[in-house]
Write a protein that holds these residues in place. Structure first.
Motif, PDB file in Angstrom:
ATOM      1  N   ILE A  68     -21.606 -60.229  19.886  1.00  0.00           N
ATOM      2  CA  ILE A  68     -20.305 -59.662  19.527  1.00  0.00           C
ATOM      3  C   ILE A  68     -19.290 -59.870  20.648  1.00  0.00           C
ATOM      4  CG2 ILE A  68     -19.079 -57.502  19.050  1.00  0.00           C
ATOM      5  CD1 ILE A  68     -21.546 -56.524  17.565  1.00  0.00           C
ATOM      6  N   GLY A  69     -19.740 -59.628  21.878  1.00  0.00           N
ATOM      7  CA  GLY A  69     -18.825 -59.821  23.001  1.00  0.00           C
ATOM      8  C   GLY A  69     -18.378 -61.258  23.149  1.00  0.00           C
ATOM      9  N   ARG A  70     -19.290 -62.214  22.889  1.00  0.00           N
ATOM     10  CA  ARG A  70     -18.947 -63.618  23.076  1.00  0.00           C
ATOM     11  C   ARG A  70     -18.020 -64.129  21.966  1.00  0.00           C
ATOM     12  NH1 ARG A  70     -20.991 -67.977  25.754  1.00  0.00           N
ATOM     13  NH2 ARG A  70     -22.662 -66.680  26.639  1.00  0.00           N
ATOM     14  N   TYR A  71     -18.350 -63.820  20.705  1.00  0.00           N
ATOM     15  CA  TYR A  71     -17.631 -64.431  19.586  1.00  0.00           C
ATOM     16  C   TYR A  71     -16.492 -63.564  19.039  1.00  0.00           C
ATOM     17  CZ  TYR A  71     -21.390 -67.826  19.627  1.00  0.00           C
ATOM     18  OH  TYR A  71     -22.263 -68.800  20.004  1.00  0.00           O
ATOM     19  N   ALA A  72     -16.575 -62.256  19.264  1.00  0.00           N
ATOM     20  CA  ALA A  72     -15.491 -61.402  18.780  1.00  0.00           C
ATOM     21  C   ALA A  72     -14.417 -61.181  19.837  1.00  0.00           C
ATOM     22  CB  ALA A  72     -16.056 -60.057  18.317  1.00  0.00           C
ATOM     23  N   PHE A  73     -14.843 -61.120  21.096  1.00  0.00           N
ATOM     24  CA  PHE A  73     -13.884 -60.834  22.162  1.00  0.00           C
ATOM     25  C   PHE A  73     -13.769 -61.961  23.180  1.00  0.00           C
ATOM     26  CE2 PHE A  73     -15.686 -56.780  20.678  1.00  0.00           C
ATOM     27  CZ  PHE A  73     -14.525 -56.159  20.228  1.00  0.00           C
ATOM     28  N   GLY A  74     -14.570 -63.019  23.006  1.00  0.00           N
ATOM     29  CA  GLY A  74     -14.475 -64.175  23.885  1.00  0.00           C
ATOM     30  C   GLY A  74     -14.867 -63.903  25.314  1.00  0.00           C
ATOM     31  N   SER A  75     -15.798 -62.966  25.502  1.00  0.00           N
ATOM     32  CA  SER A  75     -16.224 -62.630  26.866  1.00  0.00           C
ATOM     33  C   SER A  75     -17.747 -62.701  26.960  1.00  0.00           C
ATOM     34  CB  SER A  75     -15.736 -61.226  27.252  1.00  0.00           C
ATOM     35  OG  SER A  75     -16.251 -60.262  26.346  1.00  0.00           O
ATOM     36  N   GLY A  76     -18.233 -63.830  27.449  1.00  0.00           N
ATOM     37  CA  GLY A  76     -19.665 -63.966  27.662  1.00  0.00           C
ATOM     38  C   GLY A  76     -20.099 -63.195  28.891  1.00  0.00           C
ATOM     39  N   SER A  77     -21.378 -62.815  28.917  1.00  0.00           N
ATOM     40  CA  SER A  77     -21.878 -62.002  30.026  1.00  0.00           C
ATOM     41  C   SER A  77     -23.222 -62.534  30.494  1.00  0.00           C
ATOM     42  CB  SER A  77     -22.018 -60.538  29.599  1.00  0.00           C
ATOM     43  OG  SER A  77     -22.649 -59.777  30.608  1.00  0.00           O
ATOM     44  N   VAL A  78     -23.247 -62.996  31.740  1.00  0.00           N
ATOM     45  CA  VAL A  78     -24.513 -63.447  32.327  1.00  0.00           C
ATOM     46  C   VAL A  78     -25.471 -62.266  32.477  1.00  0.00           C
ATOM     47  CG1 VAL A  78     -25.580 -64.469  34.374  1.00  0.00           C
ATOM     48  CG2 VAL A  78     -23.398 -65.363  33.515  1.00  0.00           C
ATOM     49  N   THR A  79     -24.923 -61.113  32.789  1.00  0.00           N
ATOM     50  CA  THR A  79     -25.752 -59.916  32.957  1.00  0.00           C
ATOM     51  C   THR A  79     -26.504 -59.588  31.670  1.00  0.00           C
ATOM     52  OG1 THR A  79     -24.183 -59.017  34.564  1.00  0.00           O
ATOM     53  CG2 THR A  79     -25.761 -57.480  33.574  1.00  0.00           C
ATOM     54  N   LEU A  80     -25.797 -59.639  30.517  1.00  0.00           N
ATOM     55  CA  LEU A  80     -26.451 -59.353  29.249  1.00  0.00           C
ATOM     56  C   LEU A  80     -27.508 -60.403  28.921  1.00  0.00           C
ATOM     57  CD1 LEU A  80     -23.519 -58.126  26.955  1.00  0.00           C
ATOM     58  CD2 LEU A  80     -25.347 -56.768  28.000  1.00  0.00           C
ATOM     59  N   GLU A  81     -27.229 -61.666  29.227  1.00  0.00           N
ATOM     60  CA  GLU A  81     -28.205 -62.729  28.975  1.00  0.00           C
ATOM     61  C   GLU A  81     -29.486 -62.493  29.772  1.00  0.00           C
ATOM     62  OE1 GLU A  81     -26.356 -66.429  29.773  1.00  0.00           O
ATOM     63  OE2 GLU A  81     -24.973 -66.324  28.059  1.00  0.00           O
ATOM     64  N   GLU A  82     -29.328 -62.070  31.023  1.00  0.00           N
ATOM     65  CA  GLU A  82     -30.521 -61.814  31.834  1.00  0.00           C
ATOM     66  C   GLU A  82     -31.244 -60.552  31.360  1.00  0.00           C
ATOM     67  OE1 GLU A  82     -30.116 -61.997  36.009  1.00  0.00           O
ATOM     68  OE2 GLU A  82     -29.472 -64.095  36.002  1.00  0.00           O
ATOM     69  N   TRP A  83     -30.470 -59.557  30.916  1.00  0.00           N
ATOM     70  CA  TRP A  83     -31.114 -58.368  30.358  1.00  0.00           C
ATOM     71  C   TRP A  83     -31.985 -58.746  29.165  1.00  0.00           C
ATOM     72  CZ3 TRP A  83     -32.448 -53.920  32.005  1.00  0.00           C
ATOM     73  CH2 TRP A  83     -31.689 -53.208  32.922  1.00  0.00           C
ATOM     74  N   GLN A  84     -31.554 -59.691  28.355  1.00  0.00           N
ATOM     75  CA  GLN A  84     -32.310 -60.097  27.176  1.00  0.00           C
ATOM     76  C   GLN A  84     -33.708 -60.563  27.551  1.00  0.00           C
ATOM     77  OE1 GLN A  84     -30.138 -62.968  24.776  1.00  0.00           O
ATOM     78  NE2 GLN A  84     -28.208 -61.911  25.171  1.00  0.00           N
ATOM     79  N   TRP A  85     -33.782 -61.527  28.473  1.00  0.00           N
ATOM     80  CA  TRP A  85     -35.112 -62.062  28.770  1.00  0.00           C
ATOM     81  C   TRP A  85     -35.914 -61.152  29.685  1.00  0.00           C
ATOM     82  CZ3 TRP A  85     -36.604 -63.509  33.692  1.00  0.00           C
ATOM     83  CH2 TRP A  85     -35.589 -63.808  34.628  1.00  0.00           C
ATOM     84  N   HIS A  86     -35.251 -60.285  30.432  1.00  0.00           N
ATOM     85  CA  HIS A  86     -35.982 -59.292  31.221  1.00  0.00           C
ATOM     86  C   HIS A  86     -36.698 -58.292  30.294  1.00  0.00           C
ATOM     87  CE1 HIS A  86     -34.064 -60.732  34.875  1.00  0.00           C
ATOM     88  NE2 HIS A  86     -34.732 -59.844  35.581  1.00  0.00           N
ATOM     89  N   ILE A  87     -35.963 -57.773  29.320  1.00  0.00           N
ATOM     90  CA  ILE A  87     -36.549 -56.774  28.421  1.00  0.00           C
ATOM     91  C   ILE A  87     -37.595 -57.415  27.511  1.00  0.00           C
ATOM     92  CG2 ILE A  87     -36.058 -55.096  26.607  1.00  0.00           C
ATOM     93  CD1 ILE A  87     -33.258 -54.800  27.761  1.00  0.00           C
ATOM     94  N   ALA A  88     -37.264 -58.590  26.943  1.00  0.00           N
ATOM     95  CA  ALA A  88     -38.212 -59.268  26.060  1.00  0.00           C
ATOM     96  C   ALA A  88     -39.478 -59.662  26.814  1.00  0.00           C
ATOM     97  CB  ALA A  88     -37.556 -60.502  25.440  1.00  0.00           C
TER      98      ALA A  88
END
Length: 212
Positions: A68-88
């Motif tokens: 949502i942040g990337r495609y709705a608001f145009g703001s990608g987040s490296v922190t969120l990407e790392e959270w994804q693979w850390h939690i998974a």
């Protein structure tokens, strides 16, 4: 001329019965007796696995948030990407011992399921003692200093906006191997209980139902 019964319903019923008999002759899971120690270990590992499964919901939530942040608001987040693979990664690693404790891991073997229970137990005994436990012991031996070194160095993500405390994930890797060792030891106790009567098997609800 004798008349032939061409009733398709009868053929379907016979095929179903034959299939059920063939299925019953296979042993997809090696039904091993429980011991007092293995039961306690399995309860712990199952609790850890079920608790870790909730992390998949957190993974999905973070992915949705990032999309949502990337495609709705145009703001990608490296922190969120790392959270994804850390939690998974944490959820997957902590769930490994659960699959071994419940014997729900994938077995790509068309021969094993056709063997008797005692023959399966002998194969498991060999695999546990010769292959699995030595590998897990070596992996834990190598991963523990790896996690300690990460903690002592205060290792962080190489990305400027990445996560800190990288040692936490590396510690989870070491922890997952420790849990797998406990699951393998539990399995070993159950195998020896079946083959040698030691430790003494305990009467569980499932055993009572099968005996009845």
């Amino acid at each position: 001329m004798p008349e032939h019964d061409d009733n398709p319903t009868l053929y379907d019923e016979n095929a179903t019965i034959v299939g059920e008999v063939a299925e019953a002759s296979l042993h997809h899971h090696t039904e091993l007796p429980q011991t007092s120690a293995s039961q306690k270990l399995d309860q712990l590992l199952i609790w850890v696995g079920k608790s870790a499964s909730w992390l998949w919901l957190a993974t999905v939530a973070v992915i949705i948030w990032a999309v949502i942040g990337r495609y709705a608001f145009g703001s990608g987040s490296v922190t969120l990407e790392e959270w994804q693979w850390h939690i998974a990664g944490t959820a997957w690693l902590l769930g490994l011992a659960y699959t071994l404790a419940t014997d729900d891991h994938v077995r790509v073997d068309v021969i094993h399921e056709r063997l008797s229970i005692r023959a399966q137990a002998r194969i498991e005994l060999l695999g546990l003692v010769v292959l699995l436990l030595p590998f897990l012991g070596l992996a834990l031996y190598e991963m523990t200093p790896y996690a300690i070194s990460s903690f002592s160095q205060g290792e962080t993500s190489q990305s400027p906006a990445g996560l800190s405390h990288r040692w936490i994930l590396k510690s989870v890797v070491a922890l997952s191997f420790a849990l797998l060792i406990l699951a393998a030891l539990s399995r070993l106790l159950r195998v020896t209980a079946l083959l040698f009567g030691f430790p003494k098997p305990i009467q569980t609800h499932d055993n009572k139902r099968k005996a009845a």
